[in-house]
Design an enzyme around this catalytic site. Structure first.
Site, PDB file in Angstrom:
ATOM      1  N   HIS A  50      -8.586   9.688   3.542  1.00 39.63           N
ATOM      2  CA  HIS A  50      -8.198   8.610   2.627  1.00 39.63           C
ATOM      3  C   HIS A  50      -8.429   9.106   1.209  1.00 39.63           C
ATOM      4  O   HIS A  50      -9.486   9.666   0.914  1.00 39.63           O
ATOM      5  CB  HIS A  50      -9.042   7.365   2.914  1.00 39.63           C
ATOM      6  CG  HIS A  50      -8.508   6.126   2.280  1.00 39.63           C
ATOM      7  ND1 HIS A  50      -8.543   5.913   0.919  1.00 39.63           N
ATOM      8  CD2 HIS A  50      -7.891   5.037   2.808  1.00 39.63           C
ATOM      9  CE1 HIS A  50      -7.981   4.747   0.658  1.00 39.63           C
ATOM     10  NE2 HIS A  50      -7.579   4.198   1.784  1.00 39.63           N
TER      11      HIS A  50
ATOM     12  N   HIS B  86     -10.940   9.792   7.385  1.00 44.95           N
ATOM     13  CA  HIS B  86     -10.694   8.359   7.566  1.00 44.95           C
ATOM     14  C   HIS B  86     -10.079   8.022   8.909  1.00 44.95           C
ATOM     15  O   HIS B  86     -10.450   7.033   9.527  1.00 44.95           O
ATOM     16  CB  HIS B  86      -9.774   7.910   6.432  1.00 44.95           C
ATOM     17  CG  HIS B  86      -9.462   6.442   6.429  1.00 44.95           C
ATOM     18  ND1 HIS B  86     -10.437   5.480   6.336  1.00 44.95           N
ATOM     19  CD2 HIS B  86      -8.270   5.778   6.485  1.00 44.95           C
ATOM     20  CE1 HIS B  86      -9.866   4.271   6.342  1.00 44.95           C
ATOM     21  NE2 HIS B  86      -8.560   4.424   6.445  1.00 44.95           N
TER      22      HIS B  86
ATOM     23  N   ARG C  93      -0.518   8.866   9.176  1.00 49.61           N
ATOM     24  CA  ARG C  93      -0.340   7.424   9.424  1.00 49.61           C
ATOM     25  C   ARG C  93      -0.028   6.665   8.134  1.00 49.61           C
ATOM     26  O   ARG C  93      -0.641   6.896   7.092  1.00 49.61           O
ATOM     27  CB  ARG C  93      -1.608   6.847  10.038  1.00 49.61           C
ATOM     28  CG  ARG C  93      -1.565   5.353  10.217  1.00 49.61           C
ATOM     29  CD  ARG C  93      -2.821   4.846  10.887  1.00 49.61           C
ATOM     30  NE  ARG C  93      -4.006   5.057  10.079  1.00 49.61           N
ATOM     31  CZ  ARG C  93      -4.446   4.220   9.155  1.00 49.61           C
ATOM     32  NH1 ARG C  93      -3.789   3.100   8.906  1.00 49.61           N
ATOM     33  NH2 ARG C  93      -5.554   4.475   8.492  1.00 49.61           N
TER      34      ARG C  93
ATOM     35  N   ARG D  99      -0.488   8.685   1.936  1.00 51.36           N
ATOM     36  CA  ARG D  99      -1.860   9.158   1.777  1.00 51.36           C
ATOM     37  C   ARG D  99      -2.036  10.663   1.762  1.00 51.36           C
ATOM     38  O   ARG D  99      -2.863  11.197   1.029  1.00 51.36           O
ATOM     39  CB  ARG D  99      -2.680   8.655   2.955  1.00 51.36           C
ATOM     40  CG  ARG D  99      -3.373   7.442   2.604  1.00 51.36           C
ATOM     41  CD  ARG D  99      -4.168   6.952   3.727  1.00 51.36           C
ATOM     42  NE  ARG D  99      -4.161   5.535   3.492  1.00 51.36           N
ATOM     43  CZ  ARG D  99      -4.577   4.645   4.359  1.00 51.36           C
ATOM     44  NH1 ARG D  99      -5.037   5.028   5.516  1.00 51.36           N
ATOM     45  NH2 ARG D  99      -4.550   3.389   4.060  1.00 51.36           N
TER      46      ARG D  99
ATOM     47  N   GLU E 297       0.855  -1.187   0.000  1.00 51.51           N
ATOM     48  CA  GLU E 297       0.000   0.000   0.000  1.00 51.51           C
ATOM     49  C   GLU E 297       0.888   1.233   0.000  1.00 51.51           C
ATOM     50  O   GLU E 297       2.121   1.126   0.098  1.00 51.51           O
ATOM     51  CB  GLU E 297      -0.934  -0.011   1.220  1.00 51.51           C
ATOM     52  CG  GLU E 297      -1.985  -1.083   1.141  1.00 51.51           C
ATOM     53  CD  GLU E 297      -2.955  -1.078   2.308  1.00 51.51           C
ATOM     54  OE1 GLU E 297      -4.149  -1.042   2.066  1.00 51.51           O
ATOM     55  OE2 GLU E 297      -2.505  -1.104   3.467  1.00 51.51           O
TER      56      GLU E 297
END
Ligand code: SIN
Length: 531
Positions: A242, A349, A384, A290, A130
């Site tokens: 997100h 998110h 994060r 992100r 990811e």
């Protein structure tokens, strides 16, 4: 009324209240809450778990758990390096190392209680990638239904625990130095659970916004409870959007997530003209962290005036089998992602900040612990890294449960008392509209000040219903977020200030917010934590 519950004639806003005792009270039933409850239970303590909602954010997690699997090309150092790089200079290296290093043992324990992860060949987990990860290190289950499997396994393991549904924790009760219990509201009205240890595992705050990937119970409860108890919350300006929440017109509330793992398997982000959204933005392109991808989408939407961008997943191999959750959500919205583009926008998110704890979940108040999204351990910094949240919830939840049990074993049974309190709240729709308009991916002083002024108009809230409590929790949490965002005069991680677009090299310090007795927030900057 349960057999263990008794009403007694002590005034609580004119009503009697029930009382019970426990050694450890856990608030929340997601990954951190149940990991904590199970750990405390294993130590032989009387554990009561409070749950206000049927759904947890854990259940909806798609991508997976980031974990360094032994005997692969991965290392603890590489995972730590990726986490620090994503965290924008605000992660605490020691905290990250401690949590990452304990990850494999925590996931193995989850397997011991019945969780089953996808395998590439029998006996070998299938690992995906990811955003921000330099390696394939994400274990997943049911394709993109990892959270559902984690929740299923933990629910099963916790089946014999004392879990109270429809119980809302209204207030952490304390004397000068330590926790004494929790004020709770359930179908019988208000009550007190006297307990020397309380663990907050209440999840996030996505419903500060009109649309979010979070379940309906994510209303900032734990941050609010800690602030009201006099504790600090740190880094709450860093709310992660997100990059790919399914866009379905103006629908609000919980919206489906389109997992980042799709981009790990080759899906690309394009605008309505077919141009890449992230080309030239970051060397990792669509797999950049992100905050970078969400900001690139936000900017492209401002430039084009389009309502959404698109994820092209048509080239993803075996899409329907590998991503059944995304496939079902798309089909429900009328999109067959095997032949059509998926419309997406950034969506609220994850709260990177939260109640200040160490990596054992300990807060500054003896007996009060926090774990999972509600806590700020120093793991996530300003942004994060994908799939680090289930990891942190498992590791710190387990540690907090053990610590809370040990504290309870060494404490005399407390007697909690409380004074009726008044909380203030804005109407939820007004709050969400203002936060969505002014405190989303990009903020500035004018918008933040407007929301701060709106928050000052909040009126008294009725705490005898779940909705009334949540509105008050959202309001005080929003006040903390806005105060922290106003104080951070730079752009860092997922905090982008249009009026301060650059990183301030002196800004690598945490923001601590405390609530004053007059209801205002004070903001201080903690020690430099850059690593
Ligand atoms: C995702 O699957 O993209 C979300 C995973 C996470 O929030 O870490």
């Amino acid at each position: 009324m349960s057999a263990a519950t008794r009403k007694i004639g002590i005034a609580c806003g004119g009503v009697g209240y029930w009382q019970q005792r426990a050694d450890v009270v856990v608030v929340g039933t997601g990954v951190a809450g149940l990991a904590a409850a199970l750990a405390a239970h294993r130590q032989g303590r009387r554990v009561v778990v409070l749950s206000k909602a049927s759904e947890t954010a854990t259940f909806y997690a798609q991508g997976g758990i980031a974990v360094v699997v032994p005997r692969t090309d991965d290392t603890i150092e590489a995972h730590v390096t990726d986490t620090l790089a994503a965290g924008g200079g605000l992660c605490d290296r020691e905290a990250v190392t401690s949590i990452v290093a304990d990850g494999y043992a925590a996931v193995a324990e989850l397997v011991d209680v019945g969780a089953r992860f996808d395998e590439s060949v029998p006996g070998q987990w299938s690992l995906t990638r990811e955003g921000g990860h330099s390696r394939r290190r994400i274990v997943h289950a049911g394709g993109d239904a990892t959270g559902a499997e984690v929740q299923r396994a933990l629910n099963h393991a916790a089946d014999t625990l004392d879990i109270r549904r429809n119980h809302v924790a209204l207030q952490i009760l304390r004397d000068a130095d330590t926790v004494t219990g929790v004020l709770v509201h359930n179908d019988d009205g208000p009550g007190v659970i006297h307990a020397p240890s309380v663990i907050l595992a209440t999840g996030g705050l996505g419903h500060l916004y009109s649309a979010t990937t979070n379940p309906e119970g994510s209303t900032g409860d734990g941050i609010a409870l800690a602030l009201w108890a006099g504790l600090p919350a740190a880094d709450v300006e860093f709310i992660q959007f997100h990059p790919t929440m399914l866009f379905d017109g103006n629908a609000g509330g919980r919206r489906p997530l389109i997992t980042e793992a799709l981009r790990g398997e080759g899906a690309i982000l394009i605008d309505a003209r077919g141009d890449s959204v992230t080309a030239g933005v970051h060397p990792m392109g669509d797999l950049a962290p992100r905050d970078v991808v969400a900001a690139a989408i936000d900017e492209r939407l401002s430039q084009t005036g389009d309502p959404c961008v698109y994820l092209d997943a048509r080239s993803v191999e075996d899409f329907q089998r590998r991503f059944p959750t995304v496939n079902a959500a798309c089909l429900a919205a009328g999109v067959d992602a095997t032949v059509a583009l998926i419309p997406v926008v950034p969506g609220a998110h994850y709260s990177c900040g939260g109640v200040v704890t160490d990596v054992y979940g300990r807060t500054e108040l003896t007996g009060l612990f926090a774990a999972g999204e509600v806590a700020r351990t120093g793991m996530h910094g300003a942004n994060r890294l994908a799939s680090n949240s289930l990891l942190e919830g498992l590791v710190v939840g387990r540690r907090a449960g053990t610590g809370a049990a040990e504290h309870a074993a060494n404490s005399a049974a407390p007697r909690a008392t409380f004074e009726p309190v008044t909380r203030v709240a804005l109407p939820r729709a007004d709050l969400q509209r203002a936060m969505t308009r002014h405190v989303a991916v990009v903020r500035d002083a004018v918008g933040l000040t407007h929301v701060a002024e709106l928050l000052e108009t909040a009126g008294a809230s009725e705490l005898t219903t779940r909705a009334g409590f949540e509105d008050a929790a959202l309001t005080v949490t929003a006040s903390a977020v806005v105060a922290a965002a106003l104080a951070r005069l730079e752009s860092r991680g997922c905090h982008h200030r249009a009026d301060h677009p650059d990183l301030d090299p002196t800004g690598a310090t945490s923001t601590h917010v405390r609530l004053q007795s007059d209801g205002t927030s004070t903001v201080t900057r903690g020690a430099e934590v850059c690593c």
